[in-house]
Design a protein around this motif. Structure first.
Motif, PDB file in Angstrom:
ATOM      1  N   SER A  48       0.833  -1.174  -0.045  1.00 39.31           N
ATOM      2  CA  SER A  48       0.183   0.102   0.010  1.00 39.31           C
ATOM      3  C   SER A  48       0.770   1.177  -0.172  1.00 39.31           C
ATOM      4  O   SER A  48       0.376   2.133  -0.602  1.00 39.31           O
ATOM      5  N   TRP A  49       1.960   1.266   0.609  1.00 40.50           N
ATOM      6  CA  TRP A  49       2.734   2.414   0.700  1.00 40.50           C
ATOM      7  C   TRP A  49       3.822   2.600  -0.667  1.00 40.50           C
ATOM      8  O   TRP A  49       4.381   3.476  -0.588  1.00 40.50           O
ATOM      9  N   ASP A  50       3.679   1.479  -1.476  1.00 40.15           N
ATOM     10  CA  ASP A  50       4.174   1.832  -2.904  1.00 40.15           C
ATOM     11  C   ASP A  50       3.220   2.331  -3.807  1.00 40.15           C
ATOM     12  O   ASP A  50       3.497   2.622  -5.178  1.00 40.15           O
ATOM     13  N   THR A  51       1.902   2.648  -3.355  1.00 42.67           N
ATOM     14  CA  THR A  51       1.079   3.131  -4.341  1.00 42.67           C
ATOM     15  C   THR A  51       0.693   4.498  -3.897  1.00 42.67           C
ATOM     16  O   THR A  51       0.082   5.043  -2.717  1.00 42.67           O
ATOM     17  N   LEU A 280       0.902   7.144   7.314  1.00 41.73           N
ATOM     18  CA  LEU A 280       1.427   6.094   7.773  1.00 41.73           C
ATOM     19  C   LEU A 280       0.110   5.033   8.387  1.00 41.73           C
ATOM     20  O   LEU A 280       0.118   3.850   8.158  1.00 41.73           O
ATOM     21  N   ALA A 281      -0.714   5.609   9.000  1.00 41.11           N
ATOM     22  CA  ALA A 281      -2.003   4.869   9.396  1.00 41.11           C
ATOM     23  C   ALA A 281      -2.876   4.128   8.326  1.00 41.11           C
ATOM     24  O   ALA A 281      -3.122   3.340   8.638  1.00 41.11           O
ATOM     25  N   GLN A 282      -2.698   4.925   7.375  1.00 41.06           N
ATOM     26  CA  GLN A 282      -3.469   4.309   6.072  1.00 41.06           C
ATOM     27  C   GLN A 282      -2.877   3.246   5.683  1.00 41.06           C
ATOM     28  O   GLN A 282      -3.618   2.301   5.113  1.00 41.06           O
ATOM     29  N   ASN A 283      -1.577   3.322   5.281  1.00 40.00           N
ATOM     30  CA  ASN A 283      -0.933   2.449   4.678  1.00 40.00           C
ATOM     31  C   ASN A 283      -0.834   0.957   5.562  1.00 40.00           C
ATOM     32  O   ASN A 283      -0.481  -0.097   4.834  1.00 40.00           O
ATOM     33  N   VAL A 284      -0.677   1.255   6.854  1.00 49.05           N
ATOM     34  CA  VAL A 284      -0.623  -0.106   7.668  1.00 49.05           C
ATOM     35  C   VAL A 284      -1.856  -0.508   8.091  1.00 49.05           C
ATOM     36  O   VAL A 284      -1.780  -1.750   8.465  1.00 49.05           O
ATOM     37  N   SER A 285      -3.050   0.042   7.643  1.00 48.29           N
ATOM     38  CA  SER A 285      -4.292  -0.388   8.282  1.00 48.29           C
ATOM     39  C   SER A 285      -4.422  -1.760   7.504  1.00 48.29           C
ATOM     40  O   SER A 285      -4.441  -1.825   6.379  1.00 48.29           O
ATOM     41  N   THR A 290       4.449  -8.038   8.756  1.00 49.95           N
ATOM     42  CA  THR A 290       5.462  -8.772   8.012  1.00 49.95           C
ATOM     43  C   THR A 290       6.687  -8.086   8.242  1.00 49.95           C
ATOM     44  O   THR A 290       6.858  -7.040   8.753  1.00 49.95           O
ATOM     45  N   GLN A 291       7.681  -8.546   7.988  1.00 50.95           N
ATOM     46  CA  GLN A 291       9.257  -7.939   7.852  1.00 50.95           C
ATOM     47  C   GLN A 291       9.159  -6.688   6.926  1.00 50.95           C
ATOM     48  O   GLN A 291       9.726  -5.807   7.295  1.00 50.95           O
ATOM     49  N   LYS A 292       8.349  -6.702   5.741  1.00 49.22           N
ATOM     50  CA  LYS A 292       8.486  -5.698   4.929  1.00 49.22           C
ATOM     51  C   LYS A 292       7.585  -4.495   5.562  1.00 49.22           C
ATOM     52  O   LYS A 292       8.077  -3.523   5.468  1.00 49.22           O
ATOM     53  N   LEU A 293       6.688  -4.823   6.277  1.00 46.39           N
ATOM     54  CA  LEU A 293       5.927  -4.008   7.024  1.00 46.39           C
ATOM     55  C   LEU A 293       6.912  -3.370   8.303  1.00 46.39           C
ATOM     56  O   LEU A 293       6.848  -1.753   8.185  1.00 46.39           O
ATOM     57  N   LEU A 294       7.475  -4.061   8.987  1.00 42.85           N
ATOM     58  CA  LEU A 294       8.393  -3.644   9.818  1.00 42.85           C
ATOM     59  C   LEU A 294       9.419  -2.568   9.147  1.00 42.85           C
ATOM     60  O   LEU A 294      10.004  -1.576   9.975  1.00 42.85           O
TER      61      LEU A 294
END
Length: 334
Positions: A48-51, A280-285, A290-294
């Motif tokens: 999501s953070w790449d979009t 950040l809140a929108q992307n991690v929702s 995962t390791q990628k999220l961390l």
């Protein structure tokens, strides 16, 4: 570490070729040409953070030469107001409103002096959803044009949701269908106690496709299915319990005091940091841990803590003074 599927396939193919060679059958390097599907386009699984949201149409005006009548666009000190202004039509969404909202959103994405964006409406109803004329127009559309129209509206919702400012929806009256979608993409929603909310598309034989993603993200799948599949007409208090509405006030006039409080709180927050926290809140929702999220969240922290705001914020704390962004108060217009 586990192997990916392509590596496993290559190993199996090598073993198969070795066994066949022992039997006297030698495979040529291109022996599978024409039998194995080779995609022409490589599909990349983006997080999501790449979009990133982008406008799907070109803006036709700005706040300085605003020519729309169905949406009012007002700029104050640190705050902007977007007001749906078709009270005689219950603020039903038409092409004029859609273009006006897009024009304003395009400008707001570049306005770092604006800290809060308020979405409100004139009249007794916040928004009755799509203009009934559009339903008949949709019946005459080709499948391709209909799909394009729906996707265009969904792209706008994502564009508005991605605004760096803190967005507040003020539902002075009821909202239906696409009107609820507009509220779903606001960071906070206040509703007058008389307001009601319903998605009645299924009663007309339609599927509320454009609304489903934003509503489900806002209230969760259980409540979303209840609203979308049953076309239930819920009260403001019920909407609050579901998470669609943040808080309920008795009368529309009570919005004023509530907005003053919001402006005071946001004034104390660093603009860039607040915008990054929102994204950040929108992307991690709803994302799996995962390791990628961390790595993404750790990278965001590492990046923001060396920024100008973080440095000057710590200097202000040590000097026991207000940071520079808190010295200019946000002043509501209403």
């Amino acid at each position: 570490m586990g192997k990916d599927w392509e590596s496993i396939e290559r190993e199996l193919a090598a073993k198969e070729a070795e066994l066949l060679e022992k039997e006297g059958a030698v495979l040529q390097g291109e022996h599978l040409s024409g039998y194995r599907y080779v995609p022409t386009v490589k599909v990349v699984d983006k997080s999501s953070w790449d979009t990133f949201a982008v406008p799907h149409v070109k803006p036709t005006c700005t706040s300085e030469n605003w020519h729309h009548k169905d949406v009012l666009f007002e700029i104050g000190e640190g705050i902007a107001y977007l007001t749906l202004n078709r009270p005689d039509a219950n603020n039903a969404l038409n092409e004029s409103i859609s273009q006006a909202l897009m024009d304003a959103t395009c400008e707001l994405h570049g306005r770092r002096d604006i800290r809060i964006v308020v979405l409100r409406a004139e009249g007794s109803m916040f928004c009755s959803g799509g203009d009934p004329k559009h339903f008949f127009d949709a019946l005459a559309m080709t499948e391709r044009d209909d799909r394009k129209a729906v996707i265009g509206f969904m792209k706008f919702l994502f564009w508005f949701q991605s605004l760096p400012q803190f967005t507040v929806g003020l539902a002075q009256g009821s909202a239906m269908g696409s009107g609820i979608a507009l509220l779903c993409v606001c960071d906070m929603v206040l509703a007058a106690s008389r307001a009601r909310f319903t998605c009645s598309e299924v009663k007309l034989g339609f599927c509320p496709a454009a609304l489903a993603p934003s509503l489900t993200r806002k209230v969760g799948p259980a409540f979303a299915k209840r609203l979308l599949c049953m076309a239930e007409n819920i009260s403001a208090e019920q909407a609050k319990r579901m998470g669609l509405v943040s808080d309920v006030v008795e009368e529309e006039s009570d919005f004023s005091d509530y907005m003053k409080e919001i402006c005071e709180k946001v004034t104390l927050c660093a603009p860039t940091a607040a915008g990054r926290a929102k994204r950040l809140a929108q992307n991690v929702s709803l994302q799996p841990l995962t390791q990628k999220l961390l790595e993404y969240t750790g990278g965001e922290l590492a990046d923001i803590r060396i920024g100008e705001e973080a440095i000057k914020g710590m200097v202000a704390v040590q000097a026991r003074t207000k940071p520079y962004w808190a010295e200019t108060p946000i002043k509501p217009l209403y």
